[in-house]
Design a protein around this motif. Sequence first.
Motif, PDB file in Angstrom:
ATOM      1  N   SER A  37       6.074   7.747   2.732  1.00  0.00           N
ATOM      2  CA  SER A  37       5.565   6.523   1.739  1.00  0.00           C
ATOM      3  C   SER A  37       5.920   5.147   2.587  1.00  0.00           C
ATOM      4  CB  SER A  37       6.020   6.806   0.493  1.00  0.00           C
ATOM      5  OG  SER A  37       5.536   5.694  -0.463  1.00  0.00           O
ATOM      6  N   ILE A  38       4.953   4.267   2.509  1.00  0.00           N
ATOM      7  CA  ILE A  38       5.365   3.013   2.993  1.00  0.00           C
ATOM      8  C   ILE A  38       5.565   2.070   1.621  1.00  0.00           C
ATOM      9  CG2 ILE A  38       4.306   3.305   5.198  1.00  0.00           C
ATOM     10  CD1 ILE A  38       2.057   1.501   3.992  1.00  0.00           C
ATOM     11  N   GLY A  39       5.389   2.571   0.353  1.00  0.00           N
ATOM     12  CA  GLY A  39       5.780   1.774  -0.888  1.00  0.00           C
ATOM     13  C   GLY A  39       4.324   1.638  -1.519  1.00  0.00           C
ATOM     14  N   GLU A  40       4.484   0.865  -2.649  1.00  0.00           N
ATOM     15  CA  GLU A  40       3.136   0.508  -3.456  1.00  0.00           C
ATOM     16  C   GLU A  40       2.919  -0.845  -3.416  1.00  0.00           C
ATOM     17  OE1 GLU A  40       1.937   2.731  -5.577  1.00  0.00           O
ATOM     18  OE2 GLU A  40       3.355   4.284  -4.744  1.00  0.00           O
ATOM     19  N   SER A  62      -0.098  -8.174   3.767  1.00  0.00           N
ATOM     20  CA  SER A  62       1.146  -9.341   3.884  1.00  0.00           C
ATOM     21  C   SER A  62       1.999  -9.204   2.750  1.00  0.00           C
ATOM     22  CB  SER A  62       0.535 -10.571   4.225  1.00  0.00           C
ATOM     23  OG  SER A  62      -0.030 -10.620   5.544  1.00  0.00           O
ATOM     24  N   GLU A  63       1.390  -8.822   1.537  1.00  0.00           N
ATOM     25  CA  GLU A  63       2.371  -8.964   0.213  1.00  0.00           C
ATOM     26  C   GLU A  63       3.222  -7.716   0.413  1.00  0.00           C
ATOM     27  OE1 GLU A  63      -1.028 -10.376  -2.943  1.00  0.00           O
ATOM     28  OE2 GLU A  63      -0.735  -8.025  -2.652  1.00  0.00           O
ATOM     29  N   TYR A  64       3.069  -6.695   1.150  1.00  0.00           N
ATOM     30  CA  TYR A  64       3.806  -5.536   1.203  1.00  0.00           C
ATOM     31  C   TYR A  64       5.092  -5.844   2.004  1.00  0.00           C
ATOM     32  CZ  TYR A  64       5.790  -1.056   2.882  1.00  0.00           C
ATOM     33  OH  TYR A  64       6.647  -0.049   2.869  1.00  0.00           O
ATOM     34  N   GLN A  65       4.913  -6.794   2.979  1.00  0.00           N
ATOM     35  CA  GLN A  65       5.969  -7.298   3.619  1.00  0.00           C
ATOM     36  C   GLN A  65       6.732  -8.374   3.021  1.00  0.00           C
ATOM     37  OE1 GLN A  65       5.135  -9.113   7.546  1.00  0.00           O
ATOM     38  NE2 GLN A  65       6.919  -8.093   8.449  1.00  0.00           N
ATOM     39  N   GLU A  66       6.085  -9.333   2.645  1.00  0.00           N
ATOM     40  CA  GLU A  66       6.612 -10.520   1.598  1.00  0.00           C
ATOM     41  C   GLU A  66       7.174 -10.177   0.257  1.00  0.00           C
ATOM     42  OE1 GLU A  66       6.894 -13.784   3.224  1.00  0.00           O
ATOM     43  OE2 GLU A  66       5.551 -12.714   4.714  1.00  0.00           O
ATOM     44  N   GLY A  67       6.689  -9.292  -0.307  1.00  0.00           N
ATOM     45  CA  GLY A  67       7.430  -8.825  -1.609  1.00  0.00           C
ATOM     46  C   GLY A  67       6.938  -9.689  -2.711  1.00  0.00           C
ATOM     47  N   ILE A  68       5.798 -10.384  -2.516  1.00  0.00           N
ATOM     48  CA  ILE A  68       5.458 -11.435  -3.577  1.00  0.00           C
ATOM     49  C   ILE A  68       3.782 -11.430  -3.567  1.00  0.00           C
ATOM     50  CG2 ILE A  68       5.550 -13.375  -2.178  1.00  0.00           C
ATOM     51  CD1 ILE A  68       6.650 -14.875  -4.450  1.00  0.00           C
ATOM     52  N   MET A 164       2.810   2.945  11.261  1.00  0.00           N
ATOM     53  CA  MET A 164       3.235   2.756  10.025  1.00  0.00           C
ATOM     54  C   MET A 164       4.844   3.341   9.860  1.00  0.00           C
ATOM     55  SD  MET A 164      -0.247   3.187   8.012  1.00  0.00           S
ATOM     56  CE  MET A 164       0.579   3.397   6.265  1.00  0.00           C
ATOM     57  N   TYR A 165       4.618   4.496  10.532  1.00  0.00           N
ATOM     58  CA  TYR A 165       6.077   5.171  10.293  1.00  0.00           C
ATOM     59  C   TYR A 165       7.117   4.317  11.011  1.00  0.00           C
ATOM     60  CZ  TYR A 165       9.842   8.642  10.085  1.00  0.00           C
ATOM     61  OH  TYR A 165      10.919   9.580   9.892  1.00  0.00           O
ATOM     62  N   GLN A 166       6.838   4.031  12.048  1.00  0.00           N
ATOM     63  CA  GLN A 166       7.713   3.306  13.015  1.00  0.00           C
ATOM     64  C   GLN A 166       8.293   1.906  12.307  1.00  0.00           C
ATOM     65  OE1 GLN A 166       5.974   2.972  17.081  1.00  0.00           O
ATOM     66  NE2 GLN A 166       7.749   1.770  17.854  1.00  0.00           N
ATOM     67  N   ARG A 172       6.209  -3.348   7.163  1.00  0.00           N
ATOM     68  CA  ARG A 172       4.860  -3.809   8.094  1.00  0.00           C
ATOM     69  C   ARG A 172       3.813  -2.665   7.695  1.00  0.00           C
ATOM     70  NH1 ARG A 172       7.233  -5.236  13.961  1.00  0.00           N
ATOM     71  NH2 ARG A 172       8.917  -6.326  13.256  1.00  0.00           N
ATOM     72  N   ALA A 173       2.673  -3.367   7.371  1.00  0.00           N
ATOM     73  CA  ALA A 173       1.447  -2.679   7.137  1.00  0.00           C
ATOM     74  C   ALA A 173       0.514  -2.718   8.066  1.00  0.00           C
ATOM     75  CB  ALA A 173       0.952  -2.899   5.781  1.00  0.00           C
ATOM     76  N   ILE A 174      -0.675  -2.134   8.044  1.00  0.00           N
ATOM     77  CA  ILE A 174      -1.856  -2.300   9.086  1.00  0.00           C
ATOM     78  C   ILE A 174      -3.045  -2.399   8.402  1.00  0.00           C
ATOM     79  CG2 ILE A 174      -3.111  -0.998  10.555  1.00  0.00           C
ATOM     80  CD1 ILE A 174      -0.511   0.663  11.286  1.00  0.00           C
ATOM     81  N   GLN A 175      -3.890  -3.711   8.854  1.00  0.00           N
ATOM     82  CA  GLN A 175      -4.962  -4.096   8.166  1.00  0.00           C
ATOM     83  C   GLN A 175      -6.109  -3.215   9.036  1.00  0.00           C
ATOM     84  OE1 GLN A 175      -6.110  -7.981   8.950  1.00  0.00           O
ATOM     85  NE2 GLN A 175      -7.552  -7.983   7.213  1.00  0.00           N
ATOM     86  N   THR A 176      -6.952  -2.525   8.128  1.00  0.00           N
ATOM     87  CA  THR A 176      -8.097  -1.641   8.881  1.00  0.00           C
ATOM     88  C   THR A 176      -9.383  -2.293   8.258  1.00  0.00           C
ATOM     89  OG1 THR A 176      -7.853   0.190   7.522  1.00  0.00           O
ATOM     90  CG2 THR A 176      -6.679   0.194   9.378  1.00  0.00           C
TER      91      THR A 176
END
Length: 183
Positions: A37-40, A62-68, A164-166, A172-176
């Motif tokens: 899991s990379i989170g919610e 970006s929210e995933y990395q920023e937390g806001i 994503m795992y790395q 860090r997330a990936i935009q597709t």
Amino acid sequence: MKRIYGGLLPTPKEKQKFSFGGVFGYIDPKLLPEEFSIGEPIEIKDQGNNFTCVAQSLCSVSEYQEGIALEPAYTIKLISELIGDPNWVFVGTSLETGAKAALRGFLTRQNAPHSVEKDGVVYCANFANLPLPYNEIAMKHAKSAWYWIGTSGGSMFDKIRGAMYQFKDEHRAIQTGVMWCNE
């Protein structure tokens, strides 16, 4: 129901400059766990019936990395500046243009004077409606780089999963994106 005929525009191969695999390498898919899991997400964005999918999804990853929670209105304004035309919201844009916007930062919902929900996409796309001092505030949430996940040699799915795992511990997330065909 109105059909959307546009949205994500292709990024030409020559614009896909920064190779994730060339910089970080790809993990052998056999070494990846079956599940992780990379989170919610902080929130689920609703682009409505318009062509701002790149801006909306860019804020989400970006929210995933920023937390806001981040406000898509500012990202929409940046894309308008980069393209030089606020009317892009009627046809869409490319992931490459979105990536360039990410280098210029994001505004949190708390710091944003405008929102897509309150002011509408067309208003937010007009870069004259957001004064320059907000550019300095947004730099706090600017990305330092962006990379393309390669499409040659191996499974795109495994490359995305490996990337994503790395970097899962760094959030860090990936935009597709998907190019829709209306046929």
